[in-house]
Design a protein around this motif. Structure first.
Motif, short mmCIF file in Angstrom:
data_model
loop_
_atom_site.label_atom_id
_atom_site.label_comp_id
_atom_site.label_asym_id
_atom_site.label_seq_id
_atom_site.Cartn_x
_atom_site.Cartn_y
_atom_site.Cartn_z
N MET A 54 26.13 -29.04 36.97
CA MET A 54 26.29 -28.39 38.39
C MET A 54 27.56 -28.30 38.85
O MET A 54 28.29 -29.14 38.71
CB MET A 54 25.45 -29.46 39.35
N ASN A 55 27.74 -27.02 39.40
CA ASN A 55 29.03 -26.78 39.97
C ASN A 55 29.01 -27.16 41.58
O ASN A 55 27.97 -27.27 42.05
CB ASN A 55 29.46 -25.35 39.85
N GLU A 97 32.21 -37.00 37.09
CA GLU A 97 31.02 -37.58 37.87
C GLU A 97 31.52 -38.46 39.16
O GLU A 97 30.69 -38.54 40.13
CB GLU A 97 29.98 -38.42 37.07
N LEU A 98 32.52 -39.15 38.83
CA LEU A 98 33.06 -40.10 39.84
C LEU A 98 33.99 -39.70 40.73
O LEU A 98 34.62 -40.08 41.79
CB LEU A 98 33.75 -41.14 39.31
N ASN A 124 36.60 -22.58 37.98
CA ASN A 124 36.29 -24.05 37.64
C ASN A 124 34.95 -23.71 36.78
O ASN A 124 33.95 -23.05 37.22
CB ASN A 124 36.16 -24.61 38.65
N THR A 125 34.68 -24.76 35.96
CA THR A 125 33.58 -24.65 35.10
C THR A 125 32.37 -25.79 35.24
O THR A 125 31.74 -26.26 34.49
CB THR A 125 33.69 -24.72 33.56
N GLY A 126 32.74 -26.69 36.35
CA GLY A 126 31.96 -27.68 36.75
C GLY A 126 32.22 -28.97 35.97
O GLY A 126 31.13 -29.63 35.68
N GLY A 127 33.45 -28.94 35.12
CA GLY A 127 33.79 -30.09 34.36
C GLY A 127 33.23 -29.77 32.65
O GLY A 127 33.44 -30.39 31.93
N GLU A 128 32.44 -28.73 32.51
CA GLU A 128 31.86 -28.27 31.41
C GLU A 128 32.96 -27.81 30.17
O GLU A 128 32.86 -28.29 29.11
CB GLU A 128 30.94 -27.09 31.59
N ALA A 181 39.01 -25.71 29.12
CA ALA A 181 39.87 -24.98 28.29
C ALA A 181 39.47 -23.66 28.70
O ALA A 181 40.27 -22.50 28.69
CB ALA A 181 39.51 -25.46 26.87
N LEU A 182 38.03 -23.29 29.02
CA LEU A 182 37.92 -22.08 29.37
C LEU A 182 38.19 -21.57 30.54
O LEU A 182 38.79 -20.40 30.91
CB LEU A 182 36.44 -21.67 29.60
N SER A 183 38.60 -22.41 31.64
CA SER A 183 39.20 -22.12 32.91
C SER A 183 40.65 -21.70 32.49
O SER A 183 40.94 -20.92 33.33
CB SER A 183 39.18 -23.50 33.69
N ALA A 184 41.14 -22.52 31.67
CA ALA A 184 42.57 -22.27 31.49
C ALA A 184 42.81 -20.90 30.87
O ALA A 184 43.83 -19.88 31.13
CB ALA A 184 43.17 -23.15 30.45
#
Ligand SMILES: C[C@@]1(CC(=O)O)c2cc3[nH]c(cc4nc(cc5[nH]c(cc(n2)[C@H]1CCC(=O)O)[C@@](C)(CC(=O)O)[C@@H]5CCC(=O)O)C(CC(=O)O)=C4CCC(=O)O)c(CCC(=O)O)c3CC(=O)O
Ligand SMILES: NC(=O)C1=CN([C@@H]2O[C@H](COP(=O)(O)OP(=O)(O)OC[C@H]3O[C@@H](n4cnc5c(N)ncnc54)[C@H](O)[C@@H]3O)[C@@H](O)[C@H]2O)C=CC1
Length: 206
Positions: free
Chosen positions: A1-2, A108-109, A128-132, A135-138
């Motif tokens: 979830m973003n 998560e924290l 931003n990819t919601g933490g997923e 590397a794709l964000s970069a």
């Protein structure tokens, strides 16, 4: 979830990073780019670039481990120590101190995540990819920089800002202002894109 995208105004607000490795360095550069002028980094060791930034007076270094109580009075805290238990402890203290918290080792924290960013003047594009998939964000950041990294877009934003203030001073009806500004924004975006196209063609010919 973003989550929900926001832009923080860091000028004059205290920011703290725990950890002095490559990730702490990247986060420090991000905060400085974002306008932080009261940044402290606490860690037993620092990368050469963090030492350099301290020499330039852009941030303050405290050479020791994070201690209980360091979170007090901070607006924003990033834990990047490389030790998940310590990062978690800092997170608890950040919450007690009502500071915005990011745990570089655990999405998560974290109350907030960091994003990849392209800046030109006041224009800010972030990914931003919601933490997923950081590397794709970069990678997408690099693509966005190719598309929108030219100073023409910052010039467009500055011109529109001037027009916006002029229209506000003339006390035009809101609907008229909005329509005019949308139209000018479209024209300027096309102008910037055409300029990019021309420079690409020039480079191709070389
Ligand atoms: C959740 C988040 C937390 C946060 O807010 O920091 C987080 C977490 C983690 N990142 C990890 C790894 C990598 N991170 C990057 C790069 C970036 N990471 C950034 C943000 C974020 N990273 C947040 C989510 C953002 C999102 O989802 O979009 C960027 C966008 C911005 C920034 O750092 O400020 C910056 C690009 C900057 C730029 O180039 O512009 C690369 C690529 C590289 O280094 O080239 C890798 C290796 C490849 C890979 O693993 O994907 C690991 C595993 C660590 C381990 O295994 O030890 C964790 C921990 C976990 O998984 O939870
Ligand atoms: N969010 C992100 O984009 C990414 C996050 N990570 C996470 O970030 C962590 C840090 O990565 P690196 O900088 O490469 O690790 P590192 O191990 O090179 O650096 C850790 C730093 O923390 C310091 N430190 C250790 N204990 C401390 C304490 N109690 N208080 C203050 N400082 C302390 C060390 O002296 C060192 O300077 C990784 O463990 C990983 O979980 C890793 C890659 C990307």
């Amino acid at each position: 979830m973003n989550g929900y995208p926001v832009v923080l105004r860091l000028k004059g607000r205290r920011c703290l990073i725990a950890g002095g490795g490559p990730i702490a360095e990247r986060k420090a550069l991000g905060l400085l780019d974002g306008g932080a002028d009261q940044l402290t980094v606490i860690s037993p060791s620092f990368t050469p670039q963090l030492l350099q930034l301290a020499n330039e007076g852009r941030l303050e270094l405290i050479q020791r481990e994070y201690q209980s109580g360091d979170a007090g009075g901070q607006f924003l805290i990033i834990a990047a120590t490389g030790d998940m238990a310590i990062n978690g402890q800092i997170g608890l203290e950040a919450e007690e101190a009502s500071a915005l918290f990011n745990d570089a080792s655990n999405a998560e924290l974290s109350a907030f995540a960091t994003s990849a960013a392209v800046r030109q003047g006041n224009l800010l594009l972030s990914v931003n990819t919601g933490g997923e998939a950081p590397a794709l964000s970069a990678v997408l950041r690099e693509e966005l920089a190719q598309l929108y990294g030219s100073s023409r877009y910052a010039e467009a934003a500055a011109l529109l800002g001037e027009l916006r203030r002029l229209l506000a001073a003339e006390e035009r009806p809101a609907a008229e202002r909005r329509e005019r500004l949308r139209l000018e924004a479209q024209r300027l975006a096309h102008w910037a894109a055409a300029d990019r196209q021309r420079s690409a063609e020039r480079t191709d010919r070389l």
